[in-house]
Design a protein around this motif. Structure first.
Motif, PDB file in Angstrom:
ATOM      1  N   PRO A  89      -3.804   6.766  12.875  1.00 47.36           N
ATOM      2  CA  PRO A  89      -4.461   5.453  12.834  1.00 47.36           C
ATOM      3  C   PRO A  89      -5.940   5.529  12.475  1.00 47.36           C
ATOM      4  O   PRO A  89      -6.472   4.592  11.868  1.00 47.36           O
TER       5      PRO A  89
ATOM      6  N   SER B 273      -0.316  -4.485  10.134  1.00 44.56           N
ATOM      7  CA  SER B 273       0.713  -4.693   9.118  1.00 44.56           C
ATOM      8  C   SER B 273       1.770  -3.598   9.166  1.00 44.56           C
ATOM      9  O   SER B 273       2.961  -3.856   8.974  1.00 44.56           O
ATOM     10  N   THR B 274       1.345  -2.370   9.435  1.00 45.09           N
ATOM     11  CA  THR B 274       2.287  -1.255   9.528  1.00 45.09           C
ATOM     12  C   THR B 274       3.238  -1.426  10.704  1.00 45.09           C
ATOM     13  O   THR B 274       4.452  -1.208  10.572  1.00 45.09           O
TER      14      THR B 274
ATOM     15  N   LYS C 111       0.810  -1.218   0.000  1.00 41.24           N
ATOM     16  CA  LYS C 111       0.000   0.000   0.000  1.00 41.24           C
ATOM     17  C   LYS C 111       0.845   1.271   0.000  1.00 41.24           C
ATOM     18  O   LYS C 111       0.540   2.236  -0.707  1.00 41.24           O
TER      19      LYS C 111
ATOM     20  N   GLU D 176      -3.359  -2.050  20.658  1.00 38.08           N
ATOM     21  CA  GLU D 176      -4.472  -1.181  20.296  1.00 38.08           C
ATOM     22  C   GLU D 176      -4.775  -1.211  18.801  1.00 38.08           C
ATOM     23  O   GLU D 176      -5.734  -0.571  18.366  1.00 38.08           O
ATOM     24  N   ALA D 177      -3.962  -1.903  18.017  1.00 37.75           N
ATOM     25  CA  ALA D 177      -4.175  -1.942  16.573  1.00 37.75           C
ATOM     26  C   ALA D 177      -5.498  -2.631  16.263  1.00 37.75           C
ATOM     27  O   ALA D 177      -5.708  -3.795  16.617  1.00 37.75           O
ATOM     28  N   SER D 178      -6.394  -1.901  15.589  1.00 38.65           N
ATOM     29  CA  SER D 178      -7.755  -2.397  15.372  1.00 38.65           C
ATOM     30  C   SER D 178      -8.060  -2.737  13.915  1.00 38.65           C
ATOM     31  O   SER D 178      -9.178  -3.135  13.603  1.00 38.65           O
ATOM     32  N   SER D 179      -7.106  -2.576  13.021  1.00 43.21           N
ATOM     33  CA  SER D 179      -7.338  -2.873  11.612  1.00 43.21           C
ATOM     34  C   SER D 179      -6.159  -3.642  11.048  1.00 43.21           C
ATOM     35  O   SER D 179      -5.054  -3.633  11.615  1.00 43.21           O
ATOM     36  N   ASP D 180      -6.373  -4.301   9.934  1.00 47.44           N
ATOM     37  CA  ASP D 180      -5.318  -5.100   9.318  1.00 47.44           C
ATOM     38  C   ASP D 180      -4.138  -4.238   8.875  1.00 47.44           C
ATOM     39  O   ASP D 180      -2.973  -4.627   9.039  1.00 47.44           O
ATOM     40  N   ILE D 181      -4.416  -3.063   8.307  1.00 46.56           N
ATOM     41  CA  ILE D 181      -3.341  -2.202   7.832  1.00 46.56           C
ATOM     42  C   ILE D 181      -2.550  -1.625   9.002  1.00 46.56           C
ATOM     43  O   ILE D 181      -1.329  -1.452   8.915  1.00 46.56           O
ATOM     44  N   TYR D 182      -3.208  -1.387  10.111  1.00 43.48           N
ATOM     45  CA  TYR D 182      -2.530  -0.892  11.319  1.00 43.48           C
ATOM     46  C   TYR D 182      -1.549  -1.943  11.831  1.00 43.48           C
ATOM     47  O   TYR D 182      -0.379  -1.642  12.120  1.00 43.48           O
TER      48      TYR D 182
ATOM     49  N   GLU E 112      -6.084   5.823   8.900  1.00 42.29           N
ATOM     50  CA  GLU E 112      -5.245   4.771   8.322  1.00 42.29           C
ATOM     51  C   GLU E 112      -4.181   5.352   7.399  1.00 42.29           C
ATOM     52  O   GLU E 112      -3.940   4.874   6.292  1.00 42.29           O
TER      53      GLU E 112
END
Length: 307
Positions: free
Chosen positions: A55, A272-273, A42, A264-270, A58
């Motif tokens: 975050p 992954s980052t 991405k 605290e990461a709540s999404s896949d991209i978060y 995103e």
């Protein structure tokens, strides 16, 4: 000749243990690459140089964390190196043997203190001292001419993190430097003294010149530990995802952002980052240690050839 099945079995087990390290390293690289592939696809290379960290929207960039890691680690190295080399010189060239063993043990004991203890000491003892005394001194003098030393004094920030890291890497650099100085041939010292050199001139020209590659290797190994340190830095650096204008401003490191935000990461991209940031940290630390080992090896080879 009769086959010794016990020897063959031991050899096979030794091979398994040896190659397991390589396999473990490969698995770690693959898992981090696989976990960060979403972020790599991405953001690409822009991820390394972007300062945007949001975050909710995103939008992610690793530059504030890379900058904070590099500056705090280099600052720690600048502070720790002269102290560590001075300790090594004192223990090898000046101190009596009974005192050398005591001081050497105490220095190595510093490495056994948990990093969380350093962090607590940094918050309750070091940060107030820097906020009230050290930072105002730099701000009122160098800050008038150099913007990097200007700004308000928070107590927590890159400078505090650098001091904590310096204290933590002193045992590493001092111990390795001590071993390097001890393998300098006595003929080097005797030749310098025979030519009329003083004690300090002998140390400077014969000992330090001969062992400079090994000391450089010790510095890089200490730098590798400073780069990867997490808890103590997280507690004193301020944890602000921005590129600081001053050395006394709060900042962030790659290790501390992972420790603080992974849960605290709540999404896949978060997620992954954060894994990609860990991948970057792993790569930097690995390269630093490989380079350090090469320098130490080259120094040892030179000593063996001299003998």
């Amino acid at each position: 000749m009769k086959k010794r099945y016990g020897d063959q079995l031991f050899k096979g087990i030794a091979y398994i243990f040896g190659f397991s390290i390589i396999a473990l390293l490969g698995i770690m690289v693959w898992e981090m690459f696989r976990g960060s592939s979403f972020a790599i696809e991405k953001y690409g290379l822009d991820f390394l140089f972007s300062s945007n960290w949001d975050p909710v929207a995103e939008q992610f960039g690793a530059w504030p964390f890379i900058y904070g890691t590099i500056v705090s680690s280099l600052l720690a190295l600048v502070i720790a190196t002269p102290i560590s080399v001075g300790i090594a010189i004192f223990l090898v060239e000046i101190a009596p043997k009974w005192f050398r063993d005591i001081v050497g043990f105490l220095i190595e004991l510093l490495a056994a203190i948990p990093s969380i203890v350093y962090g607590l000491w940094g918050i309750f003892v070091l940060a107030p001292i820097i906020r009230e005394y050290i930072a105002p001194l730099f701000i009122n003098t160098l800050g008038k001419f150099i913007p990097f030393f200007a700004g308000p004094s928070f107590g927590v920030g890159i400078f505090t993190a650098g001091v904590i890291l310096a204290i933590m890497i002193i045992p590493t650099i001092a111990s390795i430097s001590r071993e390097v100085l001890m393998v300098v041939p006595n003929a080097q010292r005797e030749a310098a003294l025979a030519l009329g050199a003083t004690k300090w001139e002998m140390i400077r020209t014969a000992v330090l010149t001969y062992s400079r590659s090994g000391i450089l290797g010790a510095m890089i190994i200490g730098l590798g530990r400073a780069i990867g340190e997490t808890m103590s830095v997280t507690m004193v650096i301020g944890n602000r995802p921005e590129v600081p204008d001053s050395i006394f401003d709060p900042a962030y490191t790659m290790a501390s952002v992972i420790a603080n935000e992974f849960n605290e990461a709540s999404s896949d991209i978060y997620i992954s980052t954060l894994i990609e940031i860990g991948f970057l940290l792993f790569g930097v630390t690995l390269l630093v240690n490989i380079f350090a080992r090469f320098l130490v090896w080259s120094t040892s080879k030179g000593v063996q050839e001299a003998k």
